[in-house]
Design a protein around this motif. Structure first.
Motif, short mmCIF file in Angstrom:
data_model
loop_
_atom_site.label_atom_id
_atom_site.label_comp_id
_atom_site.label_asym_id
_atom_site.label_seq_id
_atom_site.Cartn_x
_atom_site.Cartn_y
_atom_site.Cartn_z
N PRO A 13 0.91 -1.07 -0.05
CA PRO A 13 -0.06 -0.16 -0.14
C PRO A 13 0.84 1.14 -0.11
O PRO A 13 2.13 1.19 0.11
N GLY A 102 2.34 1.29 -6.50
CA GLY A 102 1.23 1.09 -5.67
C GLY A 102 0.15 0.55 -6.52
O GLY A 102 -0.88 0.10 -6.10
N THR A 103 0.36 0.97 -8.00
CA THR A 103 -0.96 0.77 -8.99
C THR A 103 -0.73 -0.85 -9.50
O THR A 103 -0.33 -0.88 -10.66
N GLN A 274 -5.95 -0.90 -1.83
CA GLN A 274 -4.83 -1.28 -2.48
C GLN A 274 -4.28 -2.91 -1.80
O GLN A 274 -4.00 -3.83 -2.53
#
Length: 298
Positions: A13, A102-103, A274
């Protein structure tokens, strides 16, 4: 020149310590870093994206950072091209590769691949433009042809309905038939161990609050003023967490204390989403705290 390079991915995250760990790993492994982050990819969005400064990068080459302007759009194909380019460069320079971000939706797409869509002729574009004027009717008509596929998409999703029409008008195949004939090809072909940082929720929330405070001290508000002046509020990235709250502050909706609180709360919610995504979407992941993963990696 057919040696293989070592690759690994690091997920977790926001504010969990990915950036620092990735840089340490890249130094030890003599690697380049590919960032898969939907904000760091933009030039000029520096403070709010928490991208590593030149000094923090410690001489490690980073890709996927400062790649496009805030008023340019990108999608998963941008990351696919980026990965192919960086992988080729790493091979040529005899470097390994650390993928971090993070994506992780984009990481998943790199691993699973997307189907190549057919080249759309002018005639098809004309037919689709005509059909899409009546969205409900087009949706209903496509549903009679391919109920399976259409049930997976919303009747109010013009983008995906348009894609379905394009495929049908161009190839004469329903989307289901088309994707069966042209299955997705993974972009990342070789082995890719995934390391996932696990953090205590309370601790993460404190880190997010601290990072928000530092962003404000570093000039977050000035950065957003500059972005708004230069690019207006229209671009997609202007709706990102940290940006939209600051715009509300500039509109007089929040005071400074409230601004800090709002960014912290919304970032913590993002971190939760996330984590849920990471836990459900990847198999055989090596999980641990930053220190545990550091030991395993180094």
């Amino acid at each position: 020149m057919n040696h293989t390079i070592r690759q690994l991915a690091l997920i977790g995250p926001t504010a969990s310590g990915k950036t620092a760990l990735a840089i340490k790993a890249a130094q030890v492994l003599d690697a380049y870093i590919l960032s898969i982050d939907s904000l760091s990819i933009y030039k000029e969005i520096n403070i709010v994206s928490a991208k590593p400064t030149i000094a923090e990068r410690q001489g490690v080459k980073h890709y996927g950072i400062d790649f496009i302007a805030p008023n340019e759009d990108f999608d998963v194909t941008t990351f696919i091209r980026l990965y192919e380019d960086v992988h080729a460069r790493a091979m040529a320079d005899n470097k390994n590769l650390v993928i971090v971000g993070g994506t992780s939706f984009y990481l998943k797409m790199l691993m699973e691949g997307i189907s190549k869509l057919p080249k759309i002729s002018e005639e098809t574009k004309r037919r689709t433009t005509e059909a899409i004027k009546d969205l409900p009717k087009s949706y209903e008509w496509l549903s009679t042809l391919d109920l399976d596929y259409m049930q997976k998409i919303s009747s109010r999703d013009p983008y995906r309905i348009e894609k379905a029409l394009d495929i049908y008008f161009e190839t004469g195949m329903t989307p289901t038939e088309y994707f069966k004939t042209f299955p997705p090809k993974p972009t990342i072909q070789s082995e890719l161990p995934i390391y996932q940082i696990e953090t205590d929720r309370e601790l993460l929330r404190k880190r997010i609050a601290l990072r928000t405070q530092i962003m404000l001290e570093d000039g977050l508000i000035d950065e957003i003023c500059m972005l708004e002046e230069k690019y207006t509020r229209a671009p997609n990235c202007m709706k990102a967490i940290g940006i939209k709250e600051t715009l509300a502050y500039l509109d007089g909706i929040y005071d400074r204390e409230m601004l800090k609180e709002k960014i912290t709360v919304n970032t913590a919610r993002l971190a939760k989403r996330q984590t849920t995504f990471n836990n459900s979407q990847f198999d055989n992941v090596i999980k641990g705290s930053v220190l545990e993963l550091e030991e395993k990696l180094l």
